[in-house]
Scaffold this motif. Structure first.
Motif, PDB file in Angstrom:
ATOM      1  N   ARG A 100       0.835  -1.200   0.000  1.00 22.90           N
ATOM      2  CA  ARG A 100       0.000   0.000   0.000  1.00 22.90           C
ATOM      3  C   ARG A 100       0.868   1.248   0.000  1.00 22.90           C
ATOM      4  O   ARG A 100       0.555   2.241  -0.653  1.00 22.90           O
ATOM      5  CB  ARG A 100      -0.946  -0.017   1.202  1.00 22.90           C
ATOM      6  CG  ARG A 100      -1.760   1.235   1.443  1.00 22.90           C
ATOM      7  CD  ARG A 100      -2.554   1.816   0.290  1.00 22.90           C
ATOM      8  NE  ARG A 100      -3.225   0.874  -0.577  1.00 22.90           N
ATOM      9  CZ  ARG A 100      -3.528   1.136  -1.863  1.00 22.90           C
ATOM     10  NH1 ARG A 100      -3.239   2.296  -2.406  1.00 22.90           N
ATOM     11  NH2 ARG A 100      -4.123   0.249  -2.598  1.00 22.90           N
ATOM     12  N   ALA A 103       2.182   1.728  -3.557  1.00 26.02           N
ATOM     13  CA  ALA A 103       1.085   2.090  -4.457  1.00 26.02           C
ATOM     14  C   ALA A 103       0.664   3.541  -4.236  1.00 26.02           C
ATOM     15  O   ALA A 103       0.412   4.278  -5.192  1.00 26.02           O
ATOM     16  CB  ALA A 103      -0.103   1.154  -4.259  1.00 26.02           C
ATOM     17  N   THR A 104       0.605   3.953  -2.988  1.00 20.61           N
ATOM     18  CA  THR A 104       0.185   5.315  -2.666  1.00 20.61           C
ATOM     19  C   THR A 104       1.239   6.329  -3.083  1.00 20.61           C
ATOM     20  O   THR A 104       0.898   7.400  -3.584  1.00 20.61           O
ATOM     21  CB  THR A 104      -0.141   5.441  -1.166  1.00 20.61           C
ATOM     22  OG1 THR A 104      -1.171   4.496  -0.855  1.00 20.61           O
ATOM     23  CG2 THR A 104      -0.589   6.841  -0.813  1.00 20.61           C
ATOM     24  N   ASP A 107       0.870   6.745  -6.721  1.00 17.21           N
ATOM     25  CA  ASP A 107      -0.365   7.444  -7.091  1.00 17.21           C
ATOM     26  C   ASP A 107      -1.190   7.689  -5.828  1.00 17.21           C
ATOM     27  O   ASP A 107      -1.947   6.820  -5.406  1.00 17.21           O
ATOM     28  CB  ASP A 107      -1.167   6.604  -8.085  1.00 17.21           C
ATOM     29  CG  ASP A 107      -2.502   7.229  -8.452  1.00 17.21           C
ATOM     30  OD1 ASP A 107      -2.717   8.431  -8.170  1.00 17.21           O
ATOM     31  OD2 ASP A 107      -3.340   6.509  -9.027  1.00 17.21           O
ATOM     32  N   SER A 110      -4.740   6.642  -5.500  1.00 15.78           N
ATOM     33  CA  SER A 110      -5.071   5.213  -5.371  1.00 15.78           C
ATOM     34  C   SER A 110      -5.621   4.871  -3.990  1.00 15.78           C
ATOM     35  O   SER A 110      -6.201   3.795  -3.812  1.00 15.78           O
ATOM     36  CB  SER A 110      -3.861   4.334  -5.682  1.00 15.78           C
ATOM     37  OG  SER A 110      -2.895   4.419  -4.641  1.00 15.78           O
ATOM     38  N   ASP A 113      -9.035   3.395  -3.427  1.00 10.42           N
ATOM     39  CA  ASP A 113      -9.298   1.951  -3.447  1.00 10.42           C
ATOM     40  C   ASP A 113      -9.510   1.373  -2.050  1.00 10.42           C
ATOM     41  O   ASP A 113     -10.049   0.273  -1.917  1.00 10.42           O
ATOM     42  CB  ASP A 113      -8.140   1.195  -4.114  1.00 10.42           C
ATOM     43  CG  ASP A 113      -7.969   1.549  -5.578  1.00 10.42           C
ATOM     44  OD1 ASP A 113      -8.958   1.959  -6.226  1.00 10.42           O
ATOM     45  OD2 ASP A 113      -6.830   1.419  -6.080  1.00 10.42           O
ATOM     46  N   ARG A 175     -10.359  10.941  -7.773  1.00  7.94           N
ATOM     47  CA  ARG A 175     -11.116   9.868  -7.119  1.00  7.94           C
ATOM     48  C   ARG A 175     -11.350  10.175  -5.639  1.00  7.94           C
ATOM     49  O   ARG A 175     -12.448   9.962  -5.120  1.00  7.94           O
ATOM     50  CB  ARG A 175     -10.389   8.542  -7.299  1.00  7.94           C
ATOM     51  CG  ARG A 175     -10.341   8.112  -8.775  1.00  7.94           C
ATOM     52  CD  ARG A 175      -9.452   6.918  -9.015  1.00  7.94           C
ATOM     53  NE  ARG A 175      -9.912   5.789  -8.238  1.00  7.94           N
ATOM     54  CZ  ARG A 175      -9.108   4.812  -7.792  1.00  7.94           C
ATOM     55  NH1 ARG A 175      -7.809   4.838  -8.036  1.00  7.94           N
ATOM     56  NH2 ARG A 175      -9.597   3.817  -7.103  1.00  7.94           N
TER      57      ARG A 175
END
Length: 186
Positions: A100, A103-104, A107, A110, A113, A175
């Protein structure tokens, strides 16, 4: 998942750091329990290794995560983020584990999610203090830390901007802003 055996020297690298965090994460159900589990993973290790663990943690904060775009994500999710609030958010993010975290950082948007409008504040101050808490002598830990715990650079990386600029925030984090800014419109 079993934690890796204690290292015999103070060389705690990034991989070992994340192995320890992920081992603690695997032991618990709730992310709020990760710091206590990580203290148990680290407990009994030599002081030099605990200091090296903290230095890797500080490096991850300073060189990777202390950025305006990531701070903006914390601001959107938590409805604001002071300096300390951002650090506590990074503690929460670190407690999520390596996958995580990476990924963060690749982006920040993200995070949409894994969060929703009911998530509440994402912070985990305790994550910042796992190494000294695991030390047999906390005072000796702080004395052995080369920078004595003050690790943040003068300012976040990237272009500074106003978090109150809703249009800019929507462009940067479409998002997340759809989840948190538009919550009242539903």
């Amino acid at each position: 998942m079993q934690a890796a055996p204690p290292m015999q020297n103070a060389d705690v690298d990034r991989d070992r750091f994340w192995e320890d965090v992920d081992a603690a994460r695997a032991r618990v159900v709730d992310v709020d329990e990760v710091p206590a589990a990580l203290v148990e993973v680290l407990r009994g290790r030599p002081l030099a290794e605990l200091v090296a663990f903290r230095e890797v943690q500080d490096e991850l904060f300073d060189r990777e995560a202390y950025r305006w775009d990531l701070w903006a994500a914390a601001y959107v999710i938590n409805g604001g983020a002071s300096d300390d609030g951002f650090e506590y958010f990074l503690g929460w993010l670190m407690a999520q584990g390596r996958t995580r975290w990476e990924a963060t950082l690749a982006d920040p948007d993200s995070l949409a999610d894994v969060v929703d409008a009911d998530t509440g504040d994402l912070d985990c101050e305790e994550m910042l203090y796992v190494a000294p808490t695991a030390a047999e002598d906390e005072e000796a830990f702080w004395a052995a830390l080369p920078d004595k715990g003050e690790h943040l650079p003068p300012g976040p990386a990237g272009e500074r901007f106003d978090f109150e600029d809703e249009d800019r925030m929507r462009r940067l984090l479409p998002r997340l802003t759809a989840i948190f800014y538009d919550e009242d419109e539903r």
